[in-house]
Design a protein around this motif. Structure first.
Motif, PDB file in Angstrom:
ATOM      1  N   ARG A 145       6.690   8.766 -10.562  1.00 55.97           N
ATOM      2  CA  ARG A 145       5.693   8.037 -11.354  1.00 55.97           C
ATOM      3  C   ARG A 145       6.375   7.242 -12.475  1.00 55.97           C
ATOM      4  NH1 ARG A 145       1.486  13.142 -11.863  1.00 55.97           N
ATOM      5  NH2 ARG A 145       0.570  12.957  -9.765  1.00 55.97           N
ATOM      6  N   GLU A 146       7.336   7.885 -13.138  1.00 53.11           N
ATOM      7  CA  GLU A 146       8.046   7.207 -14.228  1.00 53.11           C
ATOM      8  C   GLU A 146       8.862   6.037 -13.698  1.00 53.11           C
ATOM      9  OE1 GLU A 146      10.433  10.196 -16.023  1.00 53.11           O
ATOM     10  OE2 GLU A 146       8.735  11.496 -16.541  1.00 53.11           O
ATOM     11  N   ILE A 147       9.590   6.255 -12.619  1.00 47.63           N
ATOM     12  CA  ILE A 147      10.473   5.218 -12.081  1.00 47.63           C
ATOM     13  C   ILE A 147       9.672   4.026 -11.562  1.00 47.63           C
ATOM     14  CG2 ILE A 147      12.121   4.704 -10.229  1.00 47.63           C
ATOM     15  CD1 ILE A 147      13.046   7.669 -10.521  1.00 47.63           C
ATOM     16  N   LEU A 148       8.630   4.289 -10.798  1.00 42.03           N
ATOM     17  CA  LEU A 148       7.822   3.205 -10.242  1.00 42.03           C
ATOM     18  C   LEU A 148       7.118   2.422 -11.346  1.00 42.03           C
ATOM     19  CD1 LEU A 148       6.353   5.069  -7.142  1.00 42.03           C
ATOM     20  CD2 LEU A 148       8.079   3.260  -7.115  1.00 42.03           C
ATOM     21  N   ALA A 149       6.730   3.108 -12.409  1.00 37.41           N
ATOM     22  CA  ALA A 149       6.090   2.410 -13.538  1.00 37.41           C
ATOM     23  C   ALA A 149       7.087   1.477 -14.215  1.00 37.41           C
ATOM     24  CB  ALA A 149       5.534   3.417 -14.534  1.00 37.41           C
ATOM     25  N   ARG A 150       8.316   1.944 -14.428  1.00 40.74           N
ATOM     26  CA  ARG A 150       9.324   1.107 -15.068  1.00 40.74           C
ATOM     27  C   ARG A 150       9.727  -0.066 -14.187  1.00 40.74           C
ATOM     28  NH1 ARG A 150      13.560   5.390 -17.915  1.00 40.74           N
ATOM     29  NH2 ARG A 150      12.056   6.348 -19.362  1.00 40.74           N
ATOM     30  N   CYS A 151       9.730   0.160 -12.869  1.00 42.48           N
ATOM     31  CA  CYS A 151      10.076  -0.923 -11.937  1.00 42.48           C
ATOM     32  C   CYS A 151       8.882  -1.836 -11.667  1.00 42.48           C
ATOM     33  CB  CYS A 151      10.570  -0.338 -10.608  1.00 42.48           C
ATOM     34  SG  CYS A 151      12.123   0.552 -10.696  1.00 42.48           S
ATOM     35  N   ARG A 152       7.732  -1.454 -12.237  1.00 41.98           N
ATOM     36  CA  ARG A 152       6.491  -2.194 -11.968  1.00 41.98           C
ATOM     37  C   ARG A 152       6.267  -2.362 -10.467  1.00 41.98           C
ATOM     38  NH1 ARG A 152       6.786  -6.976 -16.619  1.00 41.98           N
ATOM     39  NH2 ARG A 152       6.927  -5.547 -18.404  1.00 41.98           N
ATOM     40  N   TYR A 153       6.413  -1.236  -9.802  1.00 42.49           N
ATOM     41  CA  TYR A 153       6.277  -1.217  -8.338  1.00 42.49           C
ATOM     42  C   TYR A 153       5.075  -0.343  -7.991  1.00 42.49           C
ATOM     43  CZ  TYR A 153       8.251  -2.073  -3.719  1.00 42.49           C
ATOM     44  OH  TYR A 153       8.464  -2.532  -2.441  1.00 42.49           O
ATOM     45  N   PRO A 154       3.912  -0.963  -7.731  1.00 44.97           N
ATOM     46  CA  PRO A 154       2.728  -0.156  -7.402  1.00 44.97           C
ATOM     47  C   PRO A 154       2.812   0.421  -5.994  1.00 44.97           C
ATOM     48  CG  PRO A 154       2.231  -2.486  -7.191  1.00 44.97           C
ATOM     49  CD  PRO A 154       3.630  -2.417  -7.715  1.00 44.97           C
ATOM     50  N   MET A 155       2.637   1.729  -5.873  1.00 45.55           N
ATOM     51  CA  MET A 155       2.643   2.397  -4.565  1.00 45.55           C
ATOM     52  C   MET A 155       1.617   3.520  -4.587  1.00 45.55           C
ATOM     53  SD  MET A 155       6.673   2.836  -3.515  1.00 45.55           S
ATOM     54  CE  MET A 155       6.227   3.375  -1.854  1.00 45.55           C
ATOM     55  N   ARG A 156       0.983   3.737  -3.467  1.00 48.04           N
ATOM     56  CA  ARG A 156       0.052   4.871  -3.402  1.00 48.04           C
ATOM     57  C   ARG A 156       0.807   6.164  -3.106  1.00 48.04           C
ATOM     58  NH1 ARG A 156      -1.128   2.105   1.449  1.00 48.04           N
ATOM     59  NH2 ARG A 156      -0.635   3.275   3.334  1.00 48.04           N
ATOM     60  N   GLU A 157       2.008   6.044  -2.506  1.00 45.39           N
ATOM     61  CA  GLU A 157       2.811   7.235  -2.242  1.00 45.39           C
ATOM     62  C   GLU A 157       3.492   7.705  -3.519  1.00 45.39           C
ATOM     63  OE1 GLU A 157       2.797   4.764   1.552  1.00 45.39           O
ATOM     64  OE2 GLU A 157       3.220   4.379  -0.575  1.00 45.39           O
ATOM     65  N   GLU A 158       3.802   8.994  -3.560  1.00 43.56           N
ATOM     66  CA  GLU A 158       4.499   9.574  -4.692  1.00 43.56           C
ATOM     67  C   GLU A 158       5.604  10.495  -4.195  1.00 43.56           C
ATOM     68  OE1 GLU A 158       1.334   9.976  -8.317  1.00 43.56           O
ATOM     69  OE2 GLU A 158       1.269  11.544  -6.778  1.00 43.56           O
ATOM     70  N   GLY A 159       6.501  10.870  -5.087  1.00 41.27           N
ATOM     71  CA  GLY A 159       7.532  11.856  -4.776  1.00 41.27           C
ATOM     72  C   GLY A 159       8.444  11.414  -3.653  1.00 41.27           C
ATOM     73  N   SER A 160       8.871  12.376  -2.848  1.00 39.37           N
ATOM     74  CA  SER A 160       9.787  12.065  -1.752  1.00 39.37           C
ATOM     75  C   SER A 160       9.150  11.136  -0.725  1.00 39.37           C
ATOM     76  CB  SER A 160      10.255  13.361  -1.080  1.00 39.37           C
ATOM     77  OG  SER A 160       9.157  14.068  -0.527  1.00 39.37           O
ATOM     78  N   GLN A 161       7.830  11.187  -0.599  1.00 38.67           N
ATOM     79  CA  GLN A 161       7.141  10.284   0.313  1.00 38.67           C
ATOM     80  C   GLN A 161       7.301   8.828  -0.149  1.00 38.67           C
ATOM     81  OE1 GLN A 161       5.649  11.020   3.281  1.00 38.67           O
ATOM     82  NE2 GLN A 161       5.456   8.805   3.508  1.00 38.67           N
ATOM     83  N   ALA A 162       7.281   8.592  -1.453  1.00 42.95           N
ATOM     84  CA  ALA A 162       7.486   7.238  -1.982  1.00 42.95           C
ATOM     85  C   ALA A 162       8.909   6.762  -1.707  1.00 42.95           C
ATOM     86  CB  ALA A 162       7.201   7.221  -3.477  1.00 42.95           C
ATOM     87  N   ILE A 163       9.883   7.661  -1.874  1.00 39.88           N
ATOM     88  CA  ILE A 163      11.277   7.293  -1.605  1.00 39.88           C
ATOM     89  C   ILE A 163      11.443   6.921  -0.137  1.00 39.88           C
ATOM     90  CG2 ILE A 163      13.657   8.117  -1.630  1.00 39.88           C
ATOM     91  CD1 ILE A 163      12.845  10.023  -3.891  1.00 39.88           C
ATOM     92  N   LEU A 164      10.861   7.730   0.737  1.00 37.67           N
ATOM     93  CA  LEU A 164      10.962   7.449   2.169  1.00 37.67           C
ATOM     94  C   LEU A 164      10.322   6.115   2.502  1.00 37.67           C
ATOM     95  CD1 LEU A 164      11.638   8.305   5.073  1.00 37.67           C
ATOM     96  CD2 LEU A 164       9.442   9.508   5.149  1.00 37.67           C
TER      97      LEU A 164
END
Length: 451
Positions: A394-413
């Motif tokens: 959540r922190e990383i995606l917010a700083r990258c301004r990258y909206p995603m519905r996935e979180e955690g390892s699922q977001a990385i994948l």
């Protein structure tokens, strides 16, 4: 009369109604009339052996049948002169198992029939377990009595006239013959339980464990399933190059060798993530990101950093072509320190010079994940909880301004998949590859076992 169920051999205890009783085939002779086996192994307890030694009634009757029906028949005898109490179950199971294995080894590739209707109740009970438990392709055969009831009083064994019994046997006459053989449906419980275990491992993409469960099925594991399981185990370990070419072409997606290596590694990471092995998944992110960003530079800018390595493995500006050296020098504002190729250098080059390409943003975000999470995974002997990765994501995606519905390892994948698709730019990459491989393994398990 014969059904023609393929090449067979028969293991048969000998009972009181064998070979012929009340003008009809006993079970032993009737099974042989029905199947025309290539070999019969007779199991003779003390009493039956004494009658055999008196007039050779069992072998003589079998030879008469084979001659009249026109088929070759080898007759083997397992003689147990010491067995004077053939009613004890414990006496038979292991002895029968040895005999059946020996028959199978003598006639590989043949279906092993088991006579479930001759011998004592203890013998029949022991053999009844084999189709459920034995790791061989065996088939039980029951023979009903001509009266469709209990055999009743058997003929007097002393003074048995083999030739007269043969001449008076009504089953020799087509108009009198009735097929009394039946193959009861007896699903091998051992194989069924092992298959359930195997399929449970497939469900979580644990192919090493699935292969081990399959091998425990012994000869009940179909050959095609064995090959697929072995290939799957190699594939999951990223040793897919060791898979035999025909099967490798069937399983591995097309593309250059480098593309195959990246894609197959990503498939293995996907399996780790789906299996919940978060720490292993995070540790695998570093090589995945490096190889993918390295390949992206080759495709987008014809930049091959690996080819620029010096003898000590580092990248020096003097070893690069002038255009690349200028890019790197500009990137580091004239303060470049020679280093080995890394995802850090690759993603920085991509961020600055190819930021408009679809792969740049997901690769940039993946680099941030690698920076923030690599040490967590690399320096712990404890499992990495998914909740911790979710918070970081959540922190990383917010700083990258990258909206995603996935979180955690699922977001990385998902970021890894998106970046790979953008770099390859050749349509769907088959992220369900392991699921399709699982379907192929399940289909192969339904085929006939290797005899």
């Amino acid at each position: 009369m014969m059904k023609g169920n393929g090449k067979t051999v028969l293991f048969s205890p000998v009972g009181g109604t064998d070979p012929i009783s009340n003008q009809r085939d006993g079970a032993l002779l009737h099974i042989c009339r029905h199947y025309h086996p290539e070999c019969v192994m007779l199991y003779l307890s003390k009493e039956m052996l004494e009658w055999q030694q008196t007039d050779d009634r069992y072998r003589r009757s079998l030879k008469l049948l084979a001659e009249e029906e026109g088929f070759a028949l080898e007759i083997l005898c397992e003689e147990r002169p010491e067995m004077d109490n053939p009613h004890l179950f414990d006496l038979f199971y292991e002895d029968f198992e040895r005999c059946v294995h020996a028959l199978h080894e003598r006639y590989p590739g043949r279906r092993v029939l088991l006579n479930l209707s001759s011998g004592t109740p203890a013998m029949k009970s022991a053999l009844m377990l084999f189709p459920y438990l034995l790791d061989l392709p065996v088939c039980g055969v029951q023979v009903s009595s001509p009266q469709k009831a209990h055999n009743g009083v058997r003929e007097s064994l002393p003074g048995y006239d083999v030739n007269l019994a043969w001449e008076c046997n009504l089953d020799r006459r087509p108009e009198e013959f009735e097929d009394r053989c039946e193959e009861p449906k007896m699903e091998n419980l051992r194989a069924k339980l092992q298959r359930r275990t195997l399929e449970a491992h497939l469900k979580v993409y644990d192919y090493t464990a699935a292969l081990e469960a399959g091998l425990q099925m012994g000869k009940l594991l179909p050959g095609g399933a064995r090959e697929l399981l072995q290939a799957a185990a190699l594939r999951a370990r990223n040793e897919w190059k060791k898979i035999a070419p025909p099967l490798r072409e069937r399983l591995i997606a097309p593309g250059s060798l480098e593309e195959k290596a990246i894609l197959e590694y990503t498939f293995s990471l996907q399996a780790l993530q789906q299996r919940g092995e978060v720490a292993e998944f995070l540790r695998g992110l570093t090589p995945a990101l490096y190889q993918l960003s390295l390949y992206a530079l080759k495709k987008l800018g014809n930049i091959d950093l690996e080819a620029c390595r010096s003898n000590d493995g580092k990248l020096y500006l003097s070893q690069m072509d002038p255009q690349l050296a200028a890019m790197v020098n500009d990137l580091f504002k004239g303060k470049y320190v020679p280093t080995e190729p890394s995802s850090n250098l690759c993603t920085k080059l991509l961020d600055k010079y190819y930021s408009k390409h679809a792969c740049a943003r997901p690769l940039h975000a993946l680099r941030k994940f690698e920076i923030r999470l690599r040490n967590i995974a690399a320096h712990t002997i404890q499992p990495v909880p998914e909740e911790a990765v979710i918070q970081k994501s959540r922190e990383i995606l917010a700083r990258c301004r990258y909206p995603m519905r996935e979180e955690g390892s699922q977001a990385i994948l998902r970021l890894l998949q998106m970046a790979t698709e953008a770099v390859f730019a050749r349509g769907p990459l088959g992220w369900d590859a392991y699921d399709r491989m699982n379907d192929a393994i399940r289909a192969a398990l339904d085929e006939a076992p290797a005899l």
